[in-house]
Design an enzyme around this catalytic site. Structure first.
Site, mmCIF file in Angstrom:
data_model
loop_
_atom_site.group_PDB
_atom_site.id
_atom_site.type_symbol
_atom_site.label_atom_id
_atom_site.label_comp_id
_atom_site.label_asym_id
_atom_site.label_seq_id
_atom_site.Cartn_x
_atom_site.Cartn_y
_atom_site.Cartn_z
ATOM 1 C CD GLU A 1 -3.230 -0.925 2.569
ATOM 2 O OE1 GLU A 1 -3.747 -0.440 2.671
ATOM 3 O OE2 GLU A 1 -3.195 -1.811 2.919
ATOM 4 C CG ASP B 1 -1.453 -2.426 5.557
ATOM 5 O OD1 ASP B 1 -0.762 -2.427 5.931
ATOM 6 O OD2 ASP B 1 -2.516 -0.976 5.873
ATOM 7 C CG ASP C 1 -6.200 -4.028 8.321
ATOM 8 O OD1 ASP C 1 -6.432 -4.467 6.853
ATOM 9 O OD2 ASP C 1 -6.461 -3.320 8.328
ATOM 10 C CD GLU D 1 -11.055 -0.176 4.483
ATOM 11 O OE1 GLU D 1 -11.482 -0.033 3.180
ATOM 12 O OE2 GLU D 1 -11.938 -0.619 4.922
ATOM 13 C CE1 TYR E 1 -1.930 -2.772 9.394
ATOM 14 C CE2 TYR E 1 -3.380 -4.757 10.568
ATOM 15 C CZ TYR E 1 -3.157 -3.232 9.141
ATOM 16 O OH TYR E 1 -4.240 -2.155 8.385
ATOM 17 N NE ARG F 1 -5.382 1.729 10.753
ATOM 18 C CZ ARG F 1 -4.481 1.707 9.641
ATOM 19 N NH1 ARG F 1 -4.169 0.886 9.021
ATOM 20 N NH2 ARG F 1 -4.366 3.057 9.525
ATOM 21 C CG HIS G 1 -3.912 -9.019 12.560
ATOM 22 N ND1 HIS G 1 -3.145 -9.684 11.453
ATOM 23 C CD2 HIS G 1 -4.911 -8.466 12.615
ATOM 24 C CE1 HIS G 1 -3.562 -9.284 10.689
ATOM 25 N NE2 HIS G 1 -4.481 -8.053 11.196
#
Length: 697
Positions: free
Chosen positions: A8, A81, A83, A85, A303, A305, A349
């Protein structure tokens, strides 16, 4: 043939490229490349909620570049990433690059380190459509609420407003708290404290505190002056005799390693960081920092989040190695500390931790910005402390009789410091002060040094801060870790809420907006309804519920409420009352009112458009300029940072980042200034004066 890896951000690409080496090209998508259109709903409600994604405006050249990079590649890996999103971004990338959704081309990295990248690249998988559909469901739900309710608010209140599924709940919580504060009825109460001394203690022992408890073993609340005076009269001249002494032991457990919400809370408490700032810095630490001689660009944290409390066995062992090296084996628990995850939390995670616990904050400080160092230091200490033994306290409770009345004293000493040698969690409210008690004996008669009675009034609940609001949203299951920071930013940017120091205070606009939404769209701001919706969306992620079914169920009730509200409020407009001030208009002598403009609040004449006089809002500090003796006022820099300057600027150039005070210097008579922070002080800025007073004096 070369392989392409798409991430990203450029920073993340740079770090990953270093570890993958030759044979790999690593490029960045710069976030999303496709999304719902900005100018319309972009969802075909009648066609089973089919989303109509388009390439994001301004990303055309980037998409061409990605397609060019993909040509001739032996393999393309989607490494956005790890997750919901990130999964959706990879799905959109697969679409524009015409990749096979059955291909094993999705890789994720919990940490941007050599080990983390090797692990991720060794375990490619298919795109997770359950995760993608959960993201689509949330995105479309939020789009329906936003694109239907926002224009409704424009027509009924004013343009530029917005409503959101999580945003509106958060705003209602802030407004409800303000209502509780306004409606709070303060009640009087009294306390009686006795300062006592053992007759055998000699002259050097400091008196200890004993608090009034009650009568004949029953607790009594002192509600008025007459009641307090009666007790004071009854105990006057009476002996204070120790009835019982109870010694015990209490354990204080370490806090678990950070998850997204607790990191935001602790950074707010300890560093005064807003959640948006915390997440930006954490992203930088995750994506990679150039450590130069220490191995180049490296991700320093896992990570950020996540709402999982799990940590790997390797990370735990590395923490133990550091603890043993720095302290001794007493600080390592006999059994590993396993923290239980919350009911709705994901476990994909680990918790937020340093990727390499042997990289001490001080070791990498020279490579970090000040903010990066503060966040890394916080995460590192919290993680190491979470793996250390409990703090053990020796406690004592003393019950003292005075005639029929009872006083109590309690205190503790540290038997073993455990994790507190390194780190202690911040508190939203101050703990009661601990008192160390002298050696005392049962049936011992005590000397009375003094007795103090104090009048108090019960206080309303405090306004939310970012830390306490995030904590409450998490407790109620509203939103998810990634939503807290943008939610708070939105309600402030829309001027629904304003900051007063750390506190979040609703504006008149915020209160009127939420009142209208609550009256006509009760489900949108209902905590239980929103929690149940979050649970349903999680079931989509687990593959246990169909995402369009959730959209359909929601839309039936929402449309009914929307149509009813449109009909009932047809032709009506809600007025926002202006905040009147004591400032007088220079032209027509009327009391000016506060208005909100493009650049924030300003004062305006209430007779507009007949009178168009306006002026800036001046916040007086009470201090006087040390150069020309005019008022020092509060100002804001272009980036929103608060500072203090002379009201006669630019004629007078005086300015200071430290707050001017009403108090004058006892040495030279000029206004004093207050420097905030851990090393805060009150001091004089006049050259060669030198007056300083530490804040803790």
């Amino acid at each position: 043939m070369p392989k392409l890896v798409i991430v990203e951000s450029p920073a993340k690409a740079k770090t990953i490229k270093k570890y993958l080496g030759r044979g790999y090209q690593v490029v960045a998508s710069m976030g999303h490349v496709r999304d719902l259109p900005k100018t319309k709903l972009g969802v075909e409600i009648e066609d089973n909620f089919e989303p109509k994604y388009i390439n994001i405006k301004g990303k055309g050249d980037l998409i061409k570049s990605l397609k060019k990079s993909a040509k001739g590649m032996d393999k393309i890996y989607l490494a956005t990433d790890p997750d919901r999103e990130g999964e959706a971004i990879s799905w959109h990338l697969a679409y524009i690059l015409n990749l096979d959704l059955e291909d094993l081309n999705r890789v994720t990295f919990n940490e941007i380190t050599k080990t983390g990248i090797k692990t991720g690249m060794s375990n490619p998988r298919k795109l997770d459509m359950d995760l993608i559909n959960a993201q689509q469901a949330r995105r479309i739900l939020d789009r329906i609420v936003g694109y239907k309710l926002s224009p409704f608010l424009w027509k009924k209140i004013r343009g530029g407003l917005s409503a959101g599924r999580v945003q509106s709940v958060a705003l209602k919580m802030i407004v409800d708290r303000e209502t509780d504060i306004r409606e709070f009825i303060s009640e009087e109460y009294y306390t009686i404290d006795a300062f006592l001394k053992s007759k055998n203690s000699g002259d050097n022992i400091v008196p200890f505190l004993s608090k009034f408890y009650g009568k004949k073993g029953k607790k009594i609340n002192i509600n008025n002056r007459e009641q307090a005076n009666k007790i004071l009269s009854d105990i006057k001249g009476q002996e204070f005799i120790i009835d019982s002494i109870k010694n015990g032991e209490r354990k204080r457990q370490s806090s678990p390693p950070f998850i997204t919400s607790t990191l935001q809370q602790e950074a707010s408490r300890k560093l005064n960081f807003q959640s948006k700032r915390t997440m930006k810095i954490s992203q930088e630490l995750y994506e990679g920092i150039d450590l130069k001689g220490k191995g180049g660009s490296t991700g320093l944290i896992t990570y950020m989040r996540t709402d999982s409390l799990r940590i790997s066995d390797d990370a735990r062992k590395e923490a133990y190695d550091h603890i043993l090296k720095t302290y001794d084996d007493r600080y390592i628990p006999k059994t590993p500390k396993i923290y239980k995850k919350k009911g709705s939390s994901q476990d994909g995670h680990e918790a937020i931790r340093p990727t390499d616990p042997s990289l001490l904050p001080f070791d990498v400080k020279e490579f970090l910005t000040t903010d990066q160092y503060k966040i890394y230091n916080l995460i590192w200490k919290r993680f190491i402390a979470s793996q250390m033994t409990d703090c053990i306290l020796n406690t004592v409770k003393v019950v003292i009789h005075v005639s029929d009345y009872v006083f109590t004293s309690s205190g503790h000493t540290v038997k073993f410091d455990g994790f507190t040698v390194l780190y202690e969690e911040g508190k939203d409210e101050e703990d009661e002060k601990n008192y160390i008690l002298p050696d005392l004996q049962e049936k011992e008669k005590l000397d009375v040094i003094k007795i103090e009675d104090k009048q108090h009034f019960t206080q309303p609940p405090p306004r939310y801060t970012e830390a306490t609001l995030i904590k409450k949203l998490e407790e109620k299951g509203i939103g998810r870790p990634s939503t807290y920071s943008p939610t708070i930013s939105t309600v402030i940017n829309r001027t629904y809420v304003e900051r007063e120091g750390k506190q979040l205070k609703p504006t008149s606009l915020g209160e009127i907006t939420i009142s209208l939404i609550a009256e006509h769209f009760a489900d949108i701001v209902n905590l239980e309804f929103t929690f149940n919706m979050e649970e349903s969306l999680d079931l989509v992620e687990y593959g246990k519920k169909e995402w369009k079914e959730i959209l359909s169920d929601f839309y039936v009730g929402f449309k009914e409420s929307f149509d009813k509200a449109e009909k009932e409020l047809e032709g009506t407009k809600v007025d926002i009352p202006d905040e009147q001030t004591d400032e007088i208009c220079d032209l027509c002598q009327k009391n000016m009112v506060v208005k909100m403009g493009r650049y924030g609040k300003f004062l305006a004449c209430p007779s507009y458009p007949d009178c168009k006089f306006t002026k800036r809002i001046t916040i007086l500090t009470g201090g006087r300029c040390i150069i020309c003796d005019k008022n020092v006022i509060e100002k804001k820099s272009k980036n929103g940072k608060k500072y203090y300057g002379c009201e006669d600027n630019p004629t007078c150039s005086f300015m200071s980042w430290d707050q001017a005070m009403k108090d004058n210097c006892p040495t030279c008579g000029k206004s004093l200034f207050k420097k905030a922070g851990k090393k805060g002080k009150i001091y004089c800025q006049v050259e060669n004066c030198g007056y300083v007073k530490e804040l803790n004096e």
